[in-house]
Design an enzyme around this catalytic site. Structure first.
Site, PDB file in Angstrom:
ATOM      1  N   GLU A  33      25.860  -3.019 -25.376  1.00 49.04           N
ATOM      2  CA  GLU A  33      24.352  -2.985 -24.711  1.00 49.04           C
ATOM      3  C   GLU A  33      23.764  -4.128 -25.118  1.00 49.04           C
ATOM      4  O   GLU A  33      23.562  -4.841 -26.279  1.00 49.04           O
ATOM      5  CB  GLU A  33      23.747  -1.607 -25.507  1.00 49.04           C
ATOM      6  CG  GLU A  33      22.983  -0.825 -24.329  1.00 49.04           C
ATOM      7  CD  GLU A  33      22.370   0.331 -25.016  1.00 49.04           C
ATOM      8  OE1 GLU A  33      23.093   1.234 -25.289  1.00 49.04           O
ATOM      9  OE2 GLU A  33      21.265   0.542 -25.436  1.00 49.04           O
TER      10      GLU A  33
ATOM     11  N   GLU B   7      25.393   4.107 -30.924  1.00 46.10           N
ATOM     12  CA  GLU B   7      24.498   3.978 -31.836  1.00 46.10           C
ATOM     13  C   GLU B   7      24.084   5.208 -32.787  1.00 46.10           C
ATOM     14  O   GLU B   7      22.864   5.876 -32.913  1.00 46.10           O
ATOM     15  CB  GLU B   7      22.948   3.568 -31.338  1.00 46.10           C
ATOM     16  CG  GLU B   7      22.851   2.552 -30.591  1.00 46.10           C
ATOM     17  CD  GLU B   7      21.614   1.850 -30.096  1.00 46.10           C
ATOM     18  OE1 GLU B   7      20.582   2.760 -30.116  1.00 46.10           O
ATOM     19  OE2 GLU B   7      21.450   0.567 -29.607  1.00 46.10           O
TER      20      GLU B   7
END
Ligand code: GAL
Length: 864
Positions: free
Chosen positions: A552, A476
């Protein structure tokens, strides 16, 4: 040249095993250190003052290997008292590594956020150790290296007052060359660590938290991470094994050596080479001349007939091999002597990343059933412990997990050894951020100077592990949606490919859309949560030639055994104080339906994944709870550890464990009822009953009467719901059916008053090596032995015999009792004690648990 294998191979991987093979001596340097922590800087040093002297350490891992030169003159620090031989460190703490200076607390350390876990990780830590060198260590023929598997963080190391080097990234492994400063007799090694606040978004631990090794070799030796083994063609009848050996000559004259590699099979049952086993393949000697101060690569290749392939269970077996590389040199009298022996474990396997099928291992499709984990091991913190790590992996494997993402940093090397042996697929991750940070002091401060060296060192360290199936170059990252994301992603991926052409790279994206630059660049599309909102489809249509996986997923949050009412009728919901969250006590409902805004219950993820069968699988956030990031209670006065785990911080399984087990091991007969059935305050009230199962049908009986037999709603659902059950004390019984036949049964009974403590241990025997751990579980039970599900009695542990209580826990993210405390309240009826045997002892250790008004419990552990 074939040596009798028994004299060559000391292949124990328990993390601290020392090994001496001809020409090479690698021994643990964990014992007998002195330590002191300072909350304000005691020495006026800092990374900035040391940086120019430490940067050259990166050169070995840069394409421009001459990029950094240390300034001339004495490096800073030589006048600091702690690096001097005559400094009296008698008042410092005496300890063995690995060591996490923060884990003992106290909690709510000043300046440490909830995200970081509220433990005193910050400050400067100094470690000192006496190191004895023999005359032969310093006779000029040897190189003596100090290998750190990890030190948190900004390590700088002095030997006898001389700065040897350092490495700032706290999750990295690194090597220092002690040779120039080592002298015969006693030497003083001093290590300075500097751990900033806000250096990670989770609990990073603090200190020399991984193993440290002393390596003694001939000046001409196999270099650090000096072998690269690949298996470019693999079939059941034959495999090609290519071995590149980097030979390094740190002497001052050219050296001629023969380089040979022999390959042995590792016996699965003993995890070593069977005594007397012959090599299954060999690479004939190649003679090379290596110039003084130079490195030279030797390429060799051989074939292994009928190879035993490495692959993940249950369909495949994680078979391993070891390549034993020897360097020999001709001595003055004309005889050849082995001057180095270097062992590399590896596996023979192929991997393919199929955009429409997913991951193929040895040509067979393997659905990625993975979890993400942070590095801490709950109550023992980040101090690496082999058994703690093994226990986590065993728990995950029992659940049916076959994959692990090392979020968001390089793991301890032994974790990969375990993954190799157990057959886990590892997504090995380097960074949580690139040049733009997420918190004040994270990796963005180091990115520009260190990313190339950190990434190359990480890949060179890990690339021979068959378990590693892909590299993650970032999580991220803030640049993911901008054009810079594309350029930095391309640079990092190019580095990874140059170090390892055999594996693809991924990056975990939570915001980049399919048209952003980064997904265009990266090999494998990794989506965090985005897939759950349907993005798998749009990425797949834009990138039909790239594999996609959920790097994720879920972020389901719950407190084990704590059920909150009313229960939403949805199969996934955002927590709120009117559903799923008790904001007063900081509990989250264990119905396993609730998430923060960006997440989805496991049920929602399963549906999303099944809708897009090209998706390679998922990595659930997270396998285990971890210290820090107690979302949604990260603010002041909030909790201390996360709620995301499928398993709680103490290692107790939440209900969710059985939901994943139903999906991931659908052939295992399973039915798991929730909630517990002891609700004196809910008589007559609606108390939904859910059953997790992979069955076709489940019938629920409430106090003997059927509440209905339900069919499984669809192939992605493993939750059967009876939402209008009214509570009455007694029992619940679920009977699961497959193909019309009874398949599994589960029961819950209403508990009476707490009467006793039931004590059990995970293993009846442990090693008396000062490291192995026994996990002692205590359940508060009624007179019939039924767990009292809301019991919170304070349990006190005591240990007799040659053992020691290391820590206690109960899996409650709101419990602020220090981990080393012998007294621990039960949480939802359970408490855990972690016991270590004293080094060098045999016999028996007895662990007793007591609580006021309850019959005590006891368990005996044998040391061997
Ligand atoms: C993700 C992040 C993880 C963790 C998780 C919690 O966005 O990558 O590190 O913070 O959220 O849900």
């Amino acid at each position: 040249m074939l040596f009798p294998v028994s004299s060559l191979l000391l292949l124990a991987i328990a993390g601290s095993a020392s090994a001496a093979t001809p020409g090479r001596d690698r021994s643990s340097l964990n014992a007998d250190w002195r330590f002191s922590r300072f909350t304000s800087n005691p020495d006026s040093l800092s990374y900035n003052t040391l940086r120019s002297w430490i940067l050259p350490q990166a050169n070995d891992f840069l394409v421009d290997g001459a990029k950094h030169t240390a300034p001339s003159g004495t490096a800073p620090g030589s006048n600091v008292a702690y690096v001097q031989a005559n400094f009296n460190d008698a008042g410092w703490q005496s300890l063995d590594l690995p060591h996490d200076w923060a884990i003992a607390g106290p909690w709510n350390a000043p300046g440490i956020s909830g995200g970081m876990g509220r433990l005193p990780t910050n400050g400067v830590g100094w470690y000192r150790k006496n190191l004895t060198a023999t005359a032969s260590d310093v006779d000029g023929t040897k190189s003596i290296f100090l290998d750190f598997d990890g030190a948190m963080s900004y390590a700088a190391v002095w030997l006898n007052g001389n700065l040897v080097g350092g490495w700032p990234y706290g999750y990295a492994s690194f090597r220092l060359d002690l040779t120039p400063y080592l002298k015969e007799g006693n030497n003083i090694l001093a290590v300075r660590l500097d751990n900033a606040v806000e250096n990670s978004r989770w609990y990073p631990g603090a200190g020399i938290y991984r193993n440290v090794w002393l390596v003694k070799v001939d000046k001409t030796h196999v270099a650090q991470y000096g072998t690269q083994i690949t298996t470019p063609s693999v079939s059941s009848s034959s495999a090609t094994v290519n071995v590149v050996v980097q030979v390094e000559n740190l002497g001052n004259a050219t050296r001629q050596v023969d380089v040979t590699t022999d390959i042995y099979e590792i016996d699965q049952s003993t995890n070593t080479v069977a005594s007397g086993a012959a090599a299954v393949a060999s690479i004939k000697p190649t003679t090379i001349s290596v110039g003084a101060g130079k490195k030279q690569a030797v390429n060799g290749s051989t074939a292994v007939a009928n190879p035993r392939l490495w692959g993940p269970p249950p369909a495949q077996t994680p078979n391993l091999y070891v390549a034993v590389t020897t360097l020999s040199a001709t001595g003055a009298n004309g005889t050849k002597t082995v001057i180095d022996t270097y062992e590399t474990r590896f596996g023979i396997r192929s991997i393919a990343y199929d955009p429409s099928k997913g991951l193929l291992v040895n040509g067979q499709h393997v659905y990625v059933q993975g979890v993400c984990n942070h590095l801490d091991q709950g109550a023992i913190g980040t101090a690496f412990n082999f058994r703690a790590t093994q226990r986590q992996l065993q728990t995950l494997q029992e659940m049916g997990a076959n994959a692990l993402r090392t979020s968001h940093n390089p793991p301890a090397p032994e974790l990969l050894d375990l993954a190799d042996t157990m057959g886990f697929l590892v997504l090995d991750e380097a960074f949580d951020c690139w040049s733009s940070g997420k918190v004040t002091n994270d990796y963005h401060l180091l990115y520009s100077d260190w990313h190339e060296a950190d990434l190359r060192a990480f890949i060179r360290r890990d690339r021979n592990h068959p378990s590693v199936i892909a590299w993650s170059i970032g999580n991220e990252v803030s640049e993911q949606s901008s054009s810079q994301g594309g350029s930095l992603g391309q640079q990092l991926q190019n580095i990874a490919h140059s170090e390892d052409p055999t594996r693809q790279c991924t990056t975990a994206m939570n915001a980049a859309g399919p048209t952003a630059a980064l997904p265009g660049v990266i090999d494998i599309i990794g989506l965090n949560y985005e897939g759950e909102t349907g993005a798998y489809g749009s990425f797949h249509s834009r990138f039909p030639n790239k594999m996609i996986w959920g790097t994720e997923t879920a972020s389901c949050i719950s407190s084990r055994g704590t059920y909150l009412f009313p229960v939403t009728s949805a199969n996934s919901a955002v927590y709120s104080t009117s559903g799923g969250a008790d904001g007063t006590h900081h509990y989250l409902s264990a119905y396993e339906l609730f998430t923060p805004g960006w997440g989805s219950s496991p049920d929602g993820v399963f549906a999303g994944q099944d809708r897009y069968p090209f998706v390679a699988g998922e990595f659930v956030w997270t396998g285990f709870d971890y210290i820090g990031e107690p979302t949604p209670y990260g603010g002041s006065g909030g909790a201390r550890s996360s709620y995301f785990g499928i398993v709680d911080l103490a290692g107790f399984r939440k209900d969710r464990f059985y939901l994943y087990q139903a999906r991931w091991r659908p052939d295992l007969p399973s039915a798991h009822i929730l909630p517990h059935w002891t609700w004196p305050d809910r008589v007559g009230q609606t108390t939904p009953v859910h059953v997790f199962s992979a069955a076709d049908e489940v019938e629920l009986f409430v106090n003997g009467a059927s509440a209905g037999r339900l069919k499984r709603p669809n192939a992605s659902t493993y939750r059967f719901r009876w939402d209008s059950v009214k509570y009455a004390p007694g029992s619940l019984r679920a009977v699961a059916y497959k193909d019309g036949k009874q398949w599994a049964v589960d029961e819950r009974r209403t508990a009476g008053d707490a009467a006793a403590l039931n004590v059990t241990v995970d293993r009846a025997a442990i090693a008396g090596d000062g490291k192995d751990l026994a996990y002692v579980s205590v359940a508060v039970v009624d007179a019939n032995g039924t767990v009292v599900p809301r019991a919170s009695n304070e349990v006190t542990f005591s240990v007799s015999g040659p053992g020691q209580l290391v820590a206690t826990d109960n899996g409650d993210p709101t419990d602020y009792t220090a981990f080393p405390s012998a007294a621990r309240k039960a949480f939802s009826g359970l408490a855990m004690g972690i016991v270590r045997a004293q080094k060098g002892q045999t016999g028996q250790v007895t662990v007793t648990a007591k609580a006021d008004g309850l019959a005590q419990g006891q368990v005996t552990i044998t040391l061997n």
